[in-house]
Structure formats: structure tokens, C-alpha cells
Design a protein around this motif. Structure first.
Motif, PDB file in Angstrom:
ATOM      1  N   ASP A  87      11.507   8.208  -9.578  1.00  0.00           N
ATOM      2  CA  ASP A  87      11.818   7.432  -8.378  1.00  0.00           C
ATOM      3  C   ASP A  87      10.672   7.548  -7.381  1.00  0.00           C
ATOM      4  O   ASP A  87       9.993   8.573  -7.308  1.00  0.00           O
ATOM      5  CB  ASP A  87      13.101   7.941  -7.712  1.00  0.00           C
ATOM      6  CG  ASP A  87      14.326   7.740  -8.580  1.00  0.00           C
ATOM      7  OD1 ASP A  87      14.275   6.900  -9.501  1.00  0.00           O
ATOM      8  OD2 ASP A  87      15.334   8.428  -8.328  1.00  0.00           O
ATOM      9  N   VAL A  88      10.484   6.503  -6.590  1.00  0.00           N
ATOM     10  CA  VAL A  88       9.470   6.518  -5.541  1.00  0.00           C
ATOM     11  C   VAL A  88       9.998   7.364  -4.387  1.00  0.00           C
ATOM     12  O   VAL A  88      11.108   7.155  -3.899  1.00  0.00           O
ATOM     13  CB  VAL A  88       9.157   5.086  -5.060  1.00  0.00           C
ATOM     14  CG1 VAL A  88       8.205   5.113  -3.877  1.00  0.00           C
ATOM     15  CG2 VAL A  88       8.576   4.267  -6.192  1.00  0.00           C
ATOM     16  N   LEU A  89       9.207   8.336  -3.968  1.00  0.00           N
ATOM     17  CA  LEU A  89       9.617   9.230  -2.897  1.00  0.00           C
ATOM     18  C   LEU A  89       8.910   8.900  -1.584  1.00  0.00           C
ATOM     19  O   LEU A  89       9.514   8.990  -0.528  1.00  0.00           O
ATOM     20  CB  LEU A  89       9.331  10.683  -3.300  1.00  0.00           C
ATOM     21  CG  LEU A  89       9.852  11.771  -2.389  1.00  0.00           C
ATOM     22  CD1 LEU A  89      11.369  11.723  -2.323  1.00  0.00           C
ATOM     23  CD2 LEU A  89       9.401  13.127  -2.891  1.00  0.00           C
ATOM     24  N   GLY A  90       7.648   8.516  -1.662  1.00  0.00           N
ATOM     25  CA  GLY A  90       6.893   8.216  -0.449  1.00  0.00           C
ATOM     26  C   GLY A  90       5.950   7.049  -0.648  1.00  0.00           C
ATOM     27  O   GLY A  90       5.379   6.867  -1.717  1.00  0.00           O
ATOM     28  N   VAL A  91       5.786   6.249   0.422  1.00  0.00           N
ATOM     29  CA  VAL A  91       4.919   5.071   0.386  1.00  0.00           C
ATOM     30  C   VAL A  91       3.988   5.126   1.599  1.00  0.00           C
ATOM     31  O   VAL A  91       4.404   5.489   2.698  1.00  0.00           O
ATOM     32  CB  VAL A  91       5.762   3.767   0.425  1.00  0.00           C
ATOM     33  CG1 VAL A  91       4.878   2.538   0.391  1.00  0.00           C
ATOM     34  CG2 VAL A  91       6.758   3.750  -0.704  1.00  0.00           C
ATOM     35  N   SER A  92       2.728   4.747   1.396  1.00  0.00           N
ATOM     36  CA  SER A  92       1.764   4.737   2.500  1.00  0.00           C
ATOM     37  C   SER A  92       1.981   3.499   3.364  1.00  0.00           C
ATOM     38  O   SER A  92       2.772   2.614   3.033  1.00  0.00           O
ATOM     39  CB  SER A  92       0.336   4.755   1.954  1.00  0.00           C
ATOM     40  OG  SER A  92       0.047   3.521   1.330  1.00  0.00           O
ATOM     41  N   LEU A  93       1.252   3.423   4.475  1.00  0.00           N
ATOM     42  CA  LEU A  93       1.348   2.267   5.365  1.00  0.00           C
ATOM     43  C   LEU A  93       0.896   0.985   4.674  1.00  0.00           C
ATOM     44  O   LEU A  93       1.353  -0.108   5.001  1.00  0.00           O
ATOM     45  CB  LEU A  93       0.512   2.498   6.623  1.00  0.00           C
ATOM     46  CG  LEU A  93       1.033   3.591   7.562  1.00  0.00           C
ATOM     47  CD1 LEU A  93       0.045   3.828   8.700  1.00  0.00           C
ATOM     48  CD2 LEU A  93       2.390   3.220   8.104  1.00  0.00           C
ATOM     49  N   ALA A  94       0.004   1.118   3.699  1.00  0.00           N
ATOM     50  CA  ALA A  94      -0.498  -0.047   2.973  1.00  0.00           C
ATOM     51  C   ALA A  94       0.473  -0.492   1.876  1.00  0.00           C
ATOM     52  O   ALA A  94       0.254  -1.499   1.220  1.00  0.00           O
ATOM     53  CB  ALA A  94      -1.854   0.272   2.360  1.00  0.00           C
ATOM     54  N   GLY A  95       1.527   0.277   1.656  1.00  0.00           N
ATOM     55  CA  GLY A  95       2.507  -0.079   0.630  1.00  0.00           C
ATOM     56  C   GLY A  95       2.225   0.543  -0.722  1.00  0.00           C
ATOM     57  O   GLY A  95       2.878   0.207  -1.706  1.00  0.00           O
ATOM     58  N   ASP A  96       1.262   1.454  -0.784  1.00  0.00           N
ATOM     59  CA  ASP A  96       0.958   2.147  -2.039  1.00  0.00           C
ATOM     60  C   ASP A  96       1.847   3.383  -2.173  1.00  0.00           C
ATOM     61  O   ASP A  96       2.181   4.043  -1.193  1.00  0.00           O
ATOM     62  CB  ASP A  96      -0.510   2.581  -2.075  1.00  0.00           C
ATOM     63  CG  ASP A  96      -1.470   1.397  -2.005  1.00  0.00           C
ATOM     64  OD1 ASP A  96      -1.093   0.313  -2.490  1.00  0.00           O
ATOM     65  OD2 ASP A  96      -2.577   1.572  -1.453  1.00  0.00           O
TER      66      ASP A  96
END
Length: 179
Positions: A87-96
Motif C-alpha cells: 500500500d502507498v503510505l506517503g506521497v510527495s508534493l509532486a505526487g510521487d
């Protein structure tokens, strides 16, 4: 003076660790073993990807004689389901994606001779993993190592939980109470 203080601090740490019952993994002494199990021989049915890790953990335990062929055994451990998620836990401001959560769940049942109904056992493990597109190959290897470690830990937890199974008479009484 510094050396003496360091030695005193080291002795205090060792004393604290020994007082709380700490011992290195894999070092089992007769005093630290759990209570005897309600069975002595175990066969593992349908282990799937946990097969090698379960065999290692069972042989290391020492209280159980592991049978890998069909025959008369006191209990049968059956791996019902394994679930491996990312699962995705964290995303950067750019959406990565910055971080993933690796989740590994195992559902098993243990059927002892004296039990009418198999007893369920469930283990769920979670690990976080940072991610970067610039080191994709390294992160794939890290993920594979984390998943292998999770399988090993799940097998060890299943074997430890065998020591905490309810007594046969209590298991029968609990099974009779359920609708």
C-alpha cells in the motif's frame, strides 16, 4: 575515572537486560522454554511459500517433532490463506510515492486429535519501505529482502503461538458455546 564510570554503566545495562528476561534469539535454555505443548508431532499441510521458513522454525523449537509425510501425527497445521499487499503510505508534493507499507497476513488452522474443530491462528506483519525512482533496482531488492524476512517472522510467530493454544477441554467447551 572515565573508564570506571563506563564499566559501571555497562554493568548496569547488562543487569537491567538480564533482569527483564532478555535473551538472544535462537538461544533456548531449558529454563526459558515455554510450557510443554499438548502434542508432540506435527504435520504441516499446504504451507505454500511459508514451507521452508516453517520447517526451520519448527526444527529450531525443539518441543515439536516435525513430520513432513502423511502419517499418524498429534496435530496438523494447515495454512489457509496468505496475503501479500503493498500500500502507498506517503506521497510527495509532486505526487510521487515516497513510502510504501508492505503487509503480509497468514491465516492458518491447527487441528489436534482431541479437538473437534480446528483452531484458527492469524499473523499479520507490517513493514515500511521508503521509495525513490532513482534507485529502482535497489528498492526492488530491498522489497524482496523485507518480504522474505516477513515470511520468516510469520513462521516463527506461528510456532510460538502453538505454545499458547487453549487446553483441549476448554477448546471443546468454547466450540460448543458458539452458535
Amino acid at each position: 575515572m572515565k573508564r570506571m564510570l563506563r564499566n559501571i554503566a555497562l554493568l548496569a545495562c547488562i543487569g537491567t537486560l538480564s533482569a527483564c528476561g532478555f535473551q538472544l534469539r535462537g538461544l533456548v535454555t531449558p529454563l526459558s522454554q515455554s510450557a510443554p505443548l499438548s502434542f508432540t508431532t506435527l504435520r504441516v499441510a499446504k504451507a505454500g511459500s511459508l514451507d521452508a521458513a516453517l520447517q526451520t522454525a519448527l526444527r529450531r523449537d525443539g518441543r515439536i517433532r516435525f513430520e513432513d509425510v502423511q502419517g499418524n501425527t498429534d496435530a496438523v497445521l494447515n495454512i489457509v490463506a496468505e496475503e501479500d499487499r503493498k500500500d502507498v503510505l506517503g506521497v510527495s508534493l509532486a505526487g510521487d510515492v515516497n513510502e510504501y507499507m508492505l503487509i503480509y497476513s497468514v491465516s492458518a488452522t491447527i487441528q489436534r486429535l482431541q479437538d473437534e474443530v480446528p483452531l484458527p491462528l492469524t499473523v499479520t506483519l507490517r513493514r515500511t519501505m521508503s521509495y525513490s525512482d532513482s534507485v529502482t533496482l535497489g528498492k526492488e531488492r530491498e522489497e524482496a529482502l523485507l518480504r522474505a524476512d516477513m515470511r520468516k517472522e510469520a513462521a516463527e510467530q506461528l510456532v510460538r503461538r502453538l505454545g499458547y493454544l487453549p487446553a483441549a477441554s476448554k477448546a471443546k467447551a468454547d466450540a460448543g458455546k458458539q452458535p
